[in-house]
Design a protein around this motif. Sequence first.
Motif, PDB file in Angstrom:
ATOM      1  N   MET A   1      37.832 -16.793  45.396  1.00 31.58           N
ATOM      2  CA  MET A   1      36.987 -16.706  46.746  1.00 31.58           C
ATOM      3  C   MET A   1      38.727 -16.491  47.345  1.00 31.58           C
ATOM      4  O   MET A   1      39.448 -17.203  47.812  1.00 31.58           O
ATOM      5  CB  MET A   1      36.053 -18.012  46.736  1.00 31.58           C
ATOM      6  N   PRO A   2      38.212 -15.837  48.974  1.00 38.59           N
ATOM      7  CA  PRO A   2      39.375 -15.635  49.862  1.00 38.59           C
ATOM      8  C   PRO A   2      38.950 -17.014  50.597  1.00 38.59           C
ATOM      9  O   PRO A   2      38.235 -17.541  50.448  1.00 38.59           O
ATOM     10  CB  PRO A   2      38.804 -14.943  50.779  1.00 38.59           C
ATOM     11  N   ILE A   3      40.424 -16.931  51.754  1.00 32.45           N
ATOM     12  CA  ILE A   3      40.428 -18.206  52.092  1.00 32.45           C
ATOM     13  C   ILE A   3      38.970 -18.259  53.409  1.00 32.45           C
ATOM     14  O   ILE A   3      38.682 -19.026  54.446  1.00 32.45           O
ATOM     15  CB  ILE A   3      41.589 -18.389  52.508  1.00 32.45           C
ATOM     16  N   ASP A   4      39.112 -16.969  54.106  1.00 36.04           N
ATOM     17  CA  ASP A   4      38.430 -16.796  55.554  1.00 36.04           C
ATOM     18  C   ASP A   4      37.028 -17.235  55.068  1.00 36.04           C
ATOM     19  O   ASP A   4      36.290 -18.275  55.487  1.00 36.04           O
ATOM     20  CB  ASP A   4      38.373 -15.183  55.794  1.00 36.04           C
ATOM     21  N   THR A   5      36.479 -16.763  53.645  1.00 41.87           N
ATOM     22  CA  THR A   5      34.902 -17.298  52.933  1.00 41.87           C
ATOM     23  C   THR A   5      35.562 -19.239  52.909  1.00 41.87           C
ATOM     24  O   THR A   5      34.567 -19.086  52.898  1.00 41.87           O
ATOM     25  CB  THR A   5      35.135 -16.712  51.487  1.00 41.87           C
ATOM     26  N   THR A   6      36.114 -18.999  52.603  1.00 41.35           N
ATOM     27  CA  THR A   6      36.818 -20.692  52.162  1.00 41.35           C
ATOM     28  C   THR A   6      36.475 -21.516  53.337  1.00 41.35           C
ATOM     29  O   THR A   6      35.645 -22.462  53.683  1.00 41.35           O
ATOM     30  CB  THR A   6      37.594 -21.128  51.704  1.00 41.35           C
TER      31      THR A   6
END
Length: 124
Positions: A1-6
Amino acid sequence: MPIDTTLRLLSKARGLSVADIATAIPRAGIGTVNAWLKGEKLPGRDQVDALARALGVPAGALLAELAQTLDPARTRGEHQLLAAYRALSPRQQGALLEVARGLAAATTPIPARKKHAPRRRTPA
């Protein structure tokens, strides 16, 4: 999962607003935090530590997300494919893997058979 989503998921789970996060991170304003949450910018090393503390997770969790986001071994298409795969149900993931394996097998060259000289029959 991309860091922005996290980051978005963790901030929502903790009930933190963009302003709350910006206040907890040294030298990070609301605009910077918004850019992180939109995936337009990545946090720096010092900011990752402060983010982890603010979100109540180990810094390693965020660093792992960053490493995955920046993995030089993966192309942009591979990152997109992985993100799409993760959005599928387990059944859909299985079906997609079958299709991918079939495509890979179809593009793998089949070794040519060796030609043998015709056998001579010996009279009995």
